[in-house]
Scaffold this motif. Structure first.
Motif, short mmCIF file in Angstrom:
data_model
loop_
_atom_site.label_atom_id
_atom_site.label_comp_id
_atom_site.label_asym_id
_atom_site.label_seq_id
_atom_site.Cartn_x
_atom_site.Cartn_y
_atom_site.Cartn_z
N GLN A 179 1.06 -1.20 0.03
CA GLN A 179 0.13 -0.23 0.29
C GLN A 179 0.95 1.59 -0.26
OE1 GLN A 179 -2.92 -0.16 -0.86
NE2 GLN A 179 -4.01 -0.72 0.29
N GLY A 184 -1.85 3.65 -1.27
CA GLY A 184 -2.69 3.41 -0.25
C GLY A 184 -3.82 2.86 -1.60
N HIS A 221 -5.86 1.31 5.27
CA HIS A 221 -6.28 0.21 3.65
C HIS A 221 -5.25 -0.80 3.87
CE1 HIS A 221 -6.07 4.74 2.79
NE2 HIS A 221 -6.91 4.06 1.46
#
Length: 589
Positions: A179, A184, A221
């Motif tokens: 991420q 993200g 995330h």
């Protein structure tokens, strides 16, 4: 390898004869054998193992060359890629569907393994990995950090390791690194073969996220919800097909699958078929555990080779500062496989950990020595026992659980208490089996509660679902506890997201008691104490992976109840599943 014929295998051969009335008898024999082979967990039939052997008294199967010639001449047999019921590839005979699964899976995995992720910012990756794995600083070889680097640099990664080696904690850090690379924006799916394994994966990821100390924009995330593979792919009632496939791909960038050793060939092929070409696939599992109940041993085949290419070794040095060595002739798949070696659950003084290692290596005498010694408090062995002894031990193991039920404890407390102890049996039916232990223990409980014989249900009755019910969203392997809620008996199930659902007992699909369960059913679960119940005599299902899997379900104590010679023979016995996947993936490795 010898198979016990079934009515299905005979009917399959009869069906093929209707397509080819002139086919030779040896083709019918081959059809019966390959049908039964798949039922026994093999992907195909190795003709070399049966050629020239006795089929029945006074009748022998043909020699290999003659047998292959008869198959090639038949209208029901084709070569790789042909549309025929049977596929002959070299000396292996397949049902057409399983040849397609195997070939499709091999092609998909090799293509994904050979893809280099050019978009990775190597400088940022090294900084992120140094921070994420700071807790491992000082280790001579940080295998967790190495696994994370592989998972980011490749679109396919296999992470194998025994209990407590940190597979899930490593994956959380992998997802954080991915991420960070993508700002993200990655869509990530977490999955496991069973609901119980998905729930365990979920709990582990939630707890590990709190330890990372990352900014919220990254932590938010990293998903926390896991599902079963069937739910991820979109199962259809009464169908072997899924909603997601090559023409309706999963909308994901990364898929992480835990307990991948439980996945059979067909399901793994359907998973890879539904993945976008640019998506990452990360498989977690233990190559020494039992293979899937259905045909194939995909995870073990994936972990069969080893060695990193010189170019990839340089890439790992640059990205993670780790040196894994290199093998000049390593195939591309070798760059995607990593074995975690350090157990954080079982320390140097752990009897469970040491016994697991001995069993893993096939050291039966050393294993028996550990069990018979008295210095290891977390191991137990009972070689001579009767029915009353087993019932007394089960009564002790479940005492805390039934006290929680009788005391009106919270539903989650009761479920947690039930998972403190479990009897794991090698056999489902027969003497010294899960069925016999459940029957006897239920009789004991009914006597104590003075439950009439016609009443099946009582507070505390624990059951496991044995048939999927898509309407109720209850699936094979789900465990429920019968409790009295608001004056009525209800069966409570905990879902992967931690929520509880309850049903009237009459609504449940097929089920059975689960105070004792087979070792196969226990995969993906953990218990504080485990009792492995062995049969009186050695059987085909008794083998090293079964003993290893049972032992490693225990967190604090493992007991084995069975005769010395049966246990020793089981540790020596290694099962083999016939397939061509290993050769397709690794060539001659």
């Amino acid at each position: 390898m010898k198979f016990a014929e079934t009515p299905l295998s005979r009917q399959f051969a009869a069906c093929l004869r209707r397509f080819d009335p002139d086919m030779e008898a040896s083709v019918g024999w081959a059809a019966r054998l390959v049908s039964q082979a798949v039922d026994e967990g093999h992907v195909c039939l190795d003709l070399r193992r049966h050629a020239g052997r006795e089929w029945e008294p006074g009748l022998c199967l043909p020699q290999l060359d003659a047998w292959k010639q008869a198959l090639e001449a038949s209208r029901v047999t084709g070569g790789p890629g042909e549309f025929k019921p049977l596929i002959l590839e070299g000396d292996r005979l397949y049902l057409a569907r399983y040849w397609l699964y195997e070939q499709g899976l091999a092609d998909s995995l090799l293509a994904r393994a050979g893809t280099i992720c050019e978009e990775v910012d190597v400088t940022r990756l090294r900084d992120d990995l140094d921070r994420l794995f700071l807790h491992n600083a000082g280790q001579i070889q940080d295998w967790q950090k190495t696994a994370a680097a592989i998972a980011v640099l490749r679109r396919f990664c296999v992470i194998s390791g025994g209990p407590g080696t940190g597979k899930t904690s490593t994956v959380v850090r992998i997802l954080a690194a991915l991420q960070a690379q993508a700002g993200g924006n990655l869509s990530i799916a977490l999955a496991a073969p069973t609901g119980k394994a998905a729930a365990r994966m979920q709990d582990s990821i939630r707890s590990q996220k709190q330890q990372l100390g990352l900014p919220p924009e990254i932590l938010d995330h990293i998903p926390e919800t896991a599902s079963t593979l069937h739910r991820l792919l979109g199962s259809k009632p009464d169908s072997v097909y899924f909603r997601h496939h090559r023409d309706n791909l999963l909308p994901v960038d990364v898929v992480v699958v835990d307990e991948a050793s439980m996945i059979d060939l067909a399901l793994m092929a359907k998973l890879t078929d539904a993945l976008p070409a640019r998506a990452r696939l990360i498989l977690l599992g233990d190559k020494d555990q039992l293979a899937a109940v259905e045909a194939g041993a995909v995870f073990a085949d994936l972990c069969a080779g080893q060695g990193y290419s010189p170019d990839f070794r340089e890439g790992l040095l640059e990205a993670a500062g780790v040196d894994v060595g290199a093998s000049g002739n390593a195939p591309p798949l070798g760059d995607c496989i990593i074995q975690l070696r350090r157990s954080h659950r079982f320390g140097g003084d752990s009897g469970i950990g040491e016994l697991a290692r001995r069993v893993q290596q096939g050291e039966s005498e050393a294993s028996l020595g550990l069990l018979s010694g008295e210095r290891l408090a977390d191991l137990g062995w009972c070689s001579r026992f009767g029915q009353d002894d087993l019932l007394e031990r089960m009564d002790l193991g479940y005492r805390e659980y039934f006290q929680a039920v009788d005391g009106g404890a919270d539903e989650r407390e009761i479920l947690a208490a039930f998972n403190r102890f479990r009897v794991l049996a090698a056999h489902r039916l027969g003497p010294s089996s899960a069925a016999s232990a459940n029957r006897d223990f239920e009789f004991l409980r009914r006597e104590r509660l003075r439950t009439p014989a016609y009443e099946r249900w009582y507070p505390g009755r624990a059951v496991i679902v044995t048939r999927n019910d898509y309407g109720l969203k209850l699936f094979n392997g789900d465990v429920g506890i019968c409790l009295r809620l608001e004056g009525q008996l209800r069966v409570c199930f905990e879902e992967a997201d931690g929520k509880l659902r309850s049903f009237a007992p009459a609504r449940l699909p097929e089920h059975e008691p689960v105070y004792a369960m087979t070792v196969h059913k226990s995969q993906g679960s953990e218990f504080h104490e485990v009792l492995l119940l062995l049969p009186e005599v050695l059987s085909p299902v008794l083998n090293r992976p079964l003993v290893y899997t049972a032992i490693t379900r225990a967190k604090s104590r493992a007991e084995i109840w069975g005769r010395e010679e049966v246990l020793a023979a089981a540790i020596q016995q290694m099962p083999e599943r016939t397939s061509g996947l290993r050769e397709k993936l690794w060539g001659g490795v």
